[in-house]
Design an enzyme around this catalytic site. Structure first.
Site, PDB file in Angstrom:
ATOM      1  N   LYS A  53       0.923  -1.200  -0.206  1.00 30.26           N
ATOM      2  CA  LYS A  53      -0.046   0.013   0.181  1.00 30.26           C
ATOM      3  C   LYS A  53       0.935   1.369  -0.085  1.00 30.26           C
ATOM      4  CE  LYS A  53      -4.096  -1.876   2.050  1.00 30.26           C
ATOM      5  NZ  LYS A  53      -5.207  -1.782   2.870  1.00 30.26           N
ATOM      6  N   ASP A  57      -9.944   3.032   1.768  1.00 24.82           N
ATOM      7  CA  ASP A  57      -9.968   2.526   3.234  1.00 24.82           C
ATOM      8  C   ASP A  57     -10.660   3.498   3.993  1.00 24.82           C
ATOM      9  OD1 ASP A  57      -9.120  -0.113   2.447  1.00 24.82           O
ATOM     10  OD2 ASP A  57      -6.840   0.714   2.737  1.00 24.82           O
TER      11      ASP A  57
END
Ligand code: ATR
Length: 288
Positions: free
Chosen positions: A72, A108
């Protein structure tokens, strides 16, 4: 599953491992519900092959990618552009195709926000305690600061790490909004208030279902709402302790749902309705 033909666009997930992911259920169900010619597949990317994977995806005309552990942050140098929120958080979980490469987003945290709204959990004006000070906890602190939390306490085993993260987020917020505290100091929390607590560590994740960051029952008297970002098991020890002391408790399944919904909206430039999101949520639960 829809029929695949020459017009079908591909999206996927890059990570290592990817084998246990629920993302194909989310996106393939959404494609079916919206009638879009889109198919979603997991791609296991070996250590050292991330740049090749992103370049290869672009060359193969992939519409978009999700990015998971451990890439990420590592993926950021390989992007054409990065969204400001993702930049602040320092983590990208969604790549959207654009001219010359991919633009990176973080869905997210917007996903967590949408999940909390759906669960009726308010952030604005709230006193919030975050358990953890890793990448996820830091991202949650950025979200809470953006959404107007009144006070944020980062509680961590290693207090130095919490202090560092608090300093960084305060830098973004432009004020002393975030404080750091060691796990064992929860007794020093003011007695006249209760907190929204977000559990942002991996403690309690299956197969360690019986683990919890703070064991002492007295801590749970201080919580009006507990939000665990873990979704497996669906009922963590943390959640059970919160409920046993009269608080409301939620798991991370809806955050997972909405991070996917938001990514899908970016890729297809469409809006997913709450009814469609609910259908996907049910499909995820059947898959579990
Ligand atoms: P992530 O990117 O998922 O946030 P991370 O950066 O490795 O992962 O952070 C993990 C967090 O869980 C940290 O806050 C860690 O505490 P430390 O900073 O003290 O290491 C916390 N954590 C992990 N295992 C823990 C345990 N057994 N007890 C308490 N906290 C724990």
């Amino acid at each position: 599953m829809q029929a695949i033909d020459g017009y079908t666009r591909t999206c996927g997930l890059i990570g290592n491992p990817v084998e246990h992911t629920l993302s194909p259920v989310i996106h393939n169900t959404l494609a079916e519900l919206t009638g879009q010619k889109l198919c979603y597949v997991p791609f296991h990317v070996e250590t050292g092959r991330l740049e090749d994977a992103v370049k290869g995806a672009y060359a193969l005309n992939l519409l978009g990618l999700n990015v998971t552990v451990p890439y990420k942050s590592e993926v950021i140098p390989f992007l054409k552009e990065i969204d400001p929120l993702a930049q602040k958080i320092g983590a990208v979980n969604t790549l959207v195709r654009m001219e010359g490469g991919y633009k990176g987003y973080n869905t997210d945290m917007p996903g967590l926000y949408r999940a909390m709204c759906a669960d009726g959990v308010k952030i604005e004006g709230e006193r919030v305690l975050i358990l953890g000070a890793g990448g996820v906890a830091r991202a949650v602190a950025v979200l809470l600061a953006e959404k107007g939390a009144n006070e944020i306490i980062l509680m961590n085993r290693t207090v130095e790490k919490a202090k560092k993260v608090a300093g960084e987020v305060n830098g973004y917020a432009g004020r002393e909004l975030v404080k750091a505290m060691a796990n064992e100091d929860y007794g020093k929390l003011p007695q006249d208030r209760k907190y929204l607590v977000i559990q942002a560590t991996s403690v309690g994740l299956h197969p360690h279902d019986e683990d919890v960051v703070i064991e002492d029952e007295a801590f749970y008297e201080r919580i009006h709402t507990g939000y665990d970002l873990i979704f497996n098991p669906p009922q963590t020890k943390f959640m059970k302790l919160v409920q046993a002391h009269g608080g409301r408790a939620f798991n991370g399944a809806k955050m997972l749902l909405y991070q996917g919904v938001i990514a899908y909206e970016y890729w297809t430039n469409t809006q997913i309705t709450e009814e469609q999101a609910q259908t996907v949520f049910e499909a995820m639960q059947r898959k579990d």
